[in-house]
Enzyme design. Structure first.
Site, PDB file in Angstrom:
ATOM      1  CE1 TYR A  64      -4.340   0.422  -0.287  1.00  0.00           C
ATOM      2  CE2 TYR A  64      -4.347  -1.540   1.085  1.00  0.00           C
ATOM      3  CZ  TYR A  64      -4.996  -0.664   0.221  1.00  0.00           C
ATOM      4  OH  TYR A  64      -6.306  -0.888  -0.116  1.00  0.00           O
ATOM      5  CD  GLU A  66      -4.988   4.947   0.607  1.00  0.00           C
ATOM      6  OE1 GLU A  66      -5.343   5.949   1.250  1.00  0.00           O
ATOM      7  OE2 GLU A  66      -5.618   3.882   0.602  1.00  0.00           O
ATOM      8  CG  ASP A 241      -9.431  10.968 -22.647  1.00  0.00           C
ATOM      9  OD1 ASP A 241      -8.415  10.293 -22.910  1.00  0.00           O
ATOM     10  OD2 ASP A 241     -10.460  10.482 -22.157  1.00  0.00           O
ATOM     11  CB  THR A 270      -5.506   4.424 -21.042  1.00  0.00           C
ATOM     12  OG1 THR A 270      -5.575   4.546 -22.464  1.00  0.00           O
ATOM     13  CG2 THR A 270      -6.883   4.619 -20.451  1.00  0.00           C
ATOM     14  CE  LYS A 273      -8.327   3.028 -24.651  1.00  0.00           C
ATOM     15  NZ  LYS A 273      -8.392   3.769 -23.388  1.00  0.00           N
ATOM     16  NE  ARG A 279      -6.490  -3.833 -19.465  1.00  0.00           N
ATOM     17  CZ  ARG A 279      -7.152  -3.441 -20.562  1.00  0.00           C
ATOM     18  NH1 ARG A 279      -8.100  -2.558 -20.469  1.00  0.00           N
ATOM     19  NH2 ARG A 279      -6.855  -3.956 -21.730  1.00  0.00           N
TER      20      ARG A 279
HETATM   21  N1  DSN Z   1     -12.761   1.262 -23.656  1.00  0.00           N
HETATM   22  C1  DSN Z   1     -12.000   2.260 -24.327  1.00  0.00           C
HETATM   23  C2  DSN Z   1     -12.171   2.188 -25.802  1.00  0.00           C
HETATM   24  O1  DSN Z   1     -12.423   1.093 -26.277  1.00  0.00           O
HETATM   25  O2  DSN Z   1     -12.032   3.183 -26.484  1.00  0.00           O
HETATM   26  C3  DSN Z   1     -12.310   3.608 -23.849  1.00  0.00           C
HETATM   27  O3  DSN Z   1     -12.889   3.566 -22.615  1.00  0.00           O
END
Ligand code: DSN
Length: 478
Positions: A64, A66, A241, A270, A273, A279
């Site tokens: 942990y 925090e 974003d 994120t 991707k 992730r």
């Molecule tokens: N789940 C992601 C996507 O497929 O674009 C975004 O949240």
């Protein structure tokens, strides 16, 4: 050498797992086999390197932490401090950002941290000052009510879901659409392209505190200098974003006015991707927001996932290499090949093409909904996801589109010709699928009939390409 180390590490790890819960070991093996044997075209997915994957499987998971580096609510965080500092340092360098917060567990968490920091930074309230001065006990119930009203009464303008925006950009059913007064901007009904003048007009009228840019299903680049001009004119904070295209920013495909980081007050993303990391999520910020973003945990988030922060550091180290830049350029080049492959075969694409990693195929000309198309493609080993098209008559569940992305198959080594063949195979499946009927005999938006032999034909052609470009080529499980 590396291949045999990876093979033996995963083989042994699976033996250890099997000794406790064999069904999980079996599902893990099967997942690798399934991913190896299918055409993965989900625009938000990728294949992280073994180094990134392995970094997530350690005892950092047990700790942990925090708080922030050097200011934790738990003892014994010296190694987590090393990990978090390094991940943040790599992120700052990679994206040229003044400040990086690598704790968010996901994209929605990153966006919530950004919303929190904007509210904390921009809402002028004597109650908020008391709260920040930690005189929490001085706030009466009436004070809290006023504070809730002030925080909950702010305006957000984001891109609508059916135009390609994301749920968290103010979509009504999402928390972002409930915590803010929201309005949405769309795209030009004729071209499907962003109309900056229309966004500016809406912003002038609505006067949002937060202008959100970025997308999850818009197949074009965005000019972030223009978005910042709009935000400045109306006194809004620009939040971008970049979850979908962070890899294209890191890989220097999106530069100048297409790189959001210098223009946005806050950039969220994120890391799994196009960026091809673990992730998770991240917030990049200009200095004025750093202190508020830093309070993301515990104000918004639970304890950071230290094993994932470690894997972020590894992924960012990979993303700063020339190899990654070449990979990012191939993602965009391959998306063009895929789009051209559809256009030459007469298919309809939203905006008529792509200049990022996304191709949005309107399947209504095949007489299908997105849901029917997605299912028929899956039968043929092509993994996609259905997606709304602008002003979609079939809504967000059945949809009229299929969203396709090139990051994953580009990681496997697919190039121009293979992506043209992928378009051919998809058109083959969709041209040979008919909409089905409901049990009562009426038209169905979900059931479908795939022509005889189509799945076998397409699977066989895919297998040739997949065999030529194996996933994790050196990884052999015993
Ligand atoms: N789940 C992601 C996507 O497929 O674009 C975004 O949240």
């Amino acid at each position: 050498m590396t291949d045999s180390l990876i093979s033996s590490a995963y083989s042994q790890a699976l033996e250890v797992i099997a000794s406790v819960e064999p069904r999980i070991a079996e599902a893990t093996r099967q997942e690798l086999a399934d991913q190896r044997g299918s055409l993965k075209l989900i625009a938000s997915e990728n294949y992280a390197s073994p180094a990134v994957l392995m970094t997530m499987g350690t005892w950092f998971s047990d700790k942990y932490a925090e708080g922030t580096v050097g200011h934790r609510f738990y003892a014994g965080c010296q190694n987590v401090d090393t990990v978090e500092s390094l991940a943040a340092e790599h992120a700052r360098e990679l994206f040229g950002a003044p400040y990086a917060y690598v704790q968010p567990h996901s994209g929605i968490d990153a966006n919530l941290v950004a919303f929190w920091s904007i509210l904390a930074n921009k809402v002028e309230s004597p109650y908020l000052e008391k709260l920040q001065a930690k005189n929490v006990n001085e706030l009466s119930e009436a004070d809290w009510e006023t504070l809730r009203h002030e925080f909950g009464n702010q305006r957000l303008l984001g891109m609508s879901l059916d135009a390609g925006g994301h749920l968290t950009h103010g979509f009504r059913p999402n928390i972002s659409g409930k915590m803010f007064h929201q309005q949405q901007y769309g795209t030009d009904p004729e071209t499907g392209l962003l109309d900056y003048d229309a966004v500016a007009a809406k912003a002038r009228e609505f006067k949002p505190l937060v202008l959100v840019a970025g997308y999850s299903a818009y197949p074009r680049r965005v000019n972030f200098a223009k978005m910042r001009e709009i935000a400045d004119e109306v006194g809004a904070v620009l939040m971008v974003d970049m979850a979908h295209f962070a890899g294209l920013v890191a890989g220097k495909v999106f530069t100048g006015e297409e790189n959001p980081v210098p223009y946005a007050h806050l950039t969220t993303t994120t890391t799994h991707k196009s960026l091809r990391g673990p992730r998770g999520g991240m917030v990049l910020a200009q200095e004025e927001f750093a202190a508020d973003v830093d309070r993301g945990c515990p104000m918004v988030l639970g304890g950071p996932l230290s094993h994932v922060m470690a894997a972020k550091a590894v992924a960012f180290a990979e993303a700063r290499t020339p190899d990654f830049q070449a990979y990012a350029q191939r993602i965009a080049d391959n998306a063009k090949s895929l789009a051209d492959g559809f256009l030459t075969r007469g298919a309809n694409l939203v905006t008529g093409g792509t200049d990022n990693h996304i191709v949005l195929l309107d399947v209504s000309s095949f007489g299908l909904t997105g849901r029917q198309a997605e299912s028929a493609l899956l039968d043929a080993g092509v993994v996609t996801n259905r997606n709304s098209v602008p002003a979609d008559p079939n809504g967000a569940w059945y949809t009229s589109g299929i969203r396709l992305g090139t990051p994953a198959l580009t990681t496997r080594g697919f190039g121009h010709d293979e992506f043209d063949t992928v378009a051919e195979l998809i058109v083959d499946v969709l041209s040979n699928t008919e909409a089905g009927t409901t049990k009562a005999g009426g038209p169905s938006k979900a059931s479908y009939v795939l022509g005889d032999g189509v799945a076998d034909r397409v699977t066989k052609q895919s297998a040739e390409m997949l065999d030529k470009h194996p996933l994790y080529p050196g990884l052999v499980l015993s």
